[in-house]
Design an enzyme around this catalytic site. Structure first.
Site, PDB file in Angstrom:
ATOM      1  N   ASP A 214      73.513  -0.131  84.366  1.00 23.51           N
ATOM      2  CA  ASP A 214      72.553  -1.222  84.543  1.00 23.51           C
ATOM      3  C   ASP A 214      71.193  -0.900  83.929  1.00 23.51           C
ATOM      4  O   ASP A 214      70.285  -1.719  83.976  1.00 23.51           O
ATOM      5  CB  ASP A 214      72.390  -1.519  86.046  1.00 23.51           C
ATOM      6  N   SER A 238      69.151  -8.954  86.866  1.00 22.62           N
ATOM      7  CA  SER A 238      70.605  -8.934  86.724  1.00 22.62           C
ATOM      8  C   SER A 238      71.209  -9.943  87.694  1.00 22.62           C
ATOM      9  O   SER A 238      70.810 -10.020  88.861  1.00 22.62           O
ATOM     10  CB  SER A 238      71.158  -7.534  87.038  1.00 22.62           C
ATOM     11  N   GLN A 288      77.752  -8.018  81.789  1.00 22.57           N
ATOM     12  CA  GLN A 288      76.679  -8.390  82.706  1.00 22.57           C
ATOM     13  C   GLN A 288      75.972  -9.631  82.195  1.00 22.57           C
ATOM     14  O   GLN A 288      75.775  -9.792  80.989  1.00 22.57           O
ATOM     15  CB  GLN A 288      75.663  -7.261  82.861  1.00 22.57           C
TER      16      GLN A 288
END
Length: 297
Positions: A214, A238, A288
């Site tokens: 991430d 996110s 993502q």
């Protein structure tokens, strides 16, 4: 891992990462993780995803490695406040184990995750090849590039750099201004590895890479629009995160994180990543979506 952790634990960045992933078991299916009291607006999403995967893995027999996870970031976590992870044992089959995890902070759900674990089986193999890139030893550390450009880093940034658990080295030069963006495509690549040994527990390495996944993935979305380093024109967050784990690996050995963005529209950008080891084996695939909401003047 011992099953207990404290935000006051000392040690180097790698030891602190292992400690961060070392959850306290409160009940059979309930765990608590600490969250460092950092000067950030929200808890780092990779931390929550990594801790949630630890909680899921702690309720399995340990003989089936995780092969996929799918997660949603629902609310921003508050730094310095513990997070409770509630695990639902969805299924224990002959080959697959499924767990659902809900992360709660101050009585509110901030994140949920579903993870699947698979007993290894023989089968055929193929993969896309790793792109040709320079070796990590030939590239400067990210913190050194920042220091060289700025002359010196502000103390809060310097403090965070000292606590950074991963050595990050960008394959392409950093872009510091809009003038550097001409012709830039929505792609990025970094070499990464933990800054120290993480022990021999495979779950720790899997959750450490989940943490790292991430950190830079949404770079590919931003690159055609604004420099990665400098004032941000967008509020970023996110939204969801998915990973597929193909082969065993160690997070304290170099891995290449190749990233690209196939589309950005409607204030959302999609990014996908592929993680390779130095032998060119594809270890992990990542997807993502992130929110990119333009800041108001």
């Amino acid at each position: 891992m011992t099953g207990a952790s404290s935000p006051a634990d000392s040690g180097g960045p790698a030891e602190r990462l292992v400690d961060l992933l070392d959850l306290e078991r409160i009940e059979e299916n309930i765990f608590r993780g600490h969250s460092p009291d950092e000067p950030l607006q929200r808890v780092f999403g990779g931390q929550v995803a990594g801790q949630a995967l630890v909680a899921a893995g702690r309720t399995t027999d340990g003989e089936r490695p995780v092969h996929s996870l799918h997660a949603y970031f629902l609310r921003p976590g508050v730094p310095g406040v513990p997070i409770v992870y509630q695990v639902e044992r969805v299924r224990d089959g002959r080959s697959f184990t499924t767990r659902r995890v809900v992360a709660v902070q101050r009585g509110r759900t901030i994140f949920n995750l579903t993870a699947s674990f698979h007993r290894g089986e023989p089968g055929f193999e193929h993969q896309v090849p790793m792109p040709g890139v320079p070796d990590p030893e030939s590239l400067p550390k990210l913190v050194d590039e920042i220091r060289e450009h700025l002359g010196s880093m502000p103390e809060p940034l310097e403090r965070m750099a000292r606590r950074q658990p991963f050595d990050i080295r960008y394959v392409d030069r950093l872009r510091w201004s809009a003038r550097d963006l001409e012709g830039v495509e929505p792609r990025s690549a970094v070499w990464m590895r933990a800054v120290g040994p993480l022990g021999d527990d495979p779950l720790v390495h899997t959750c450490a890479v989940t943490y790292a996944s991430d950190m830079t993935l949404l770079d590919a979305v931003r690159l055609p629009v604004e420099p990665l380093w400098g004032p941000r024109g967008f509020d970023m967050a996110s939204l969801d995160h998915a990973m597929w784990f193909h082969r065993p690996f160690r997070a304290d050995e170099w891995f290449l994180y190749q990233q690209e963005s196939p589309v950005a529209t409607g204030a959302r950008g999609l990014a996908r990543g592929q993680i390779y080891d130095r032998r060119g084996r594809l270890l992990v695939s990542v997807m993502q979506e992130g929110l990119f909401r333009r800041k108001r003047d």
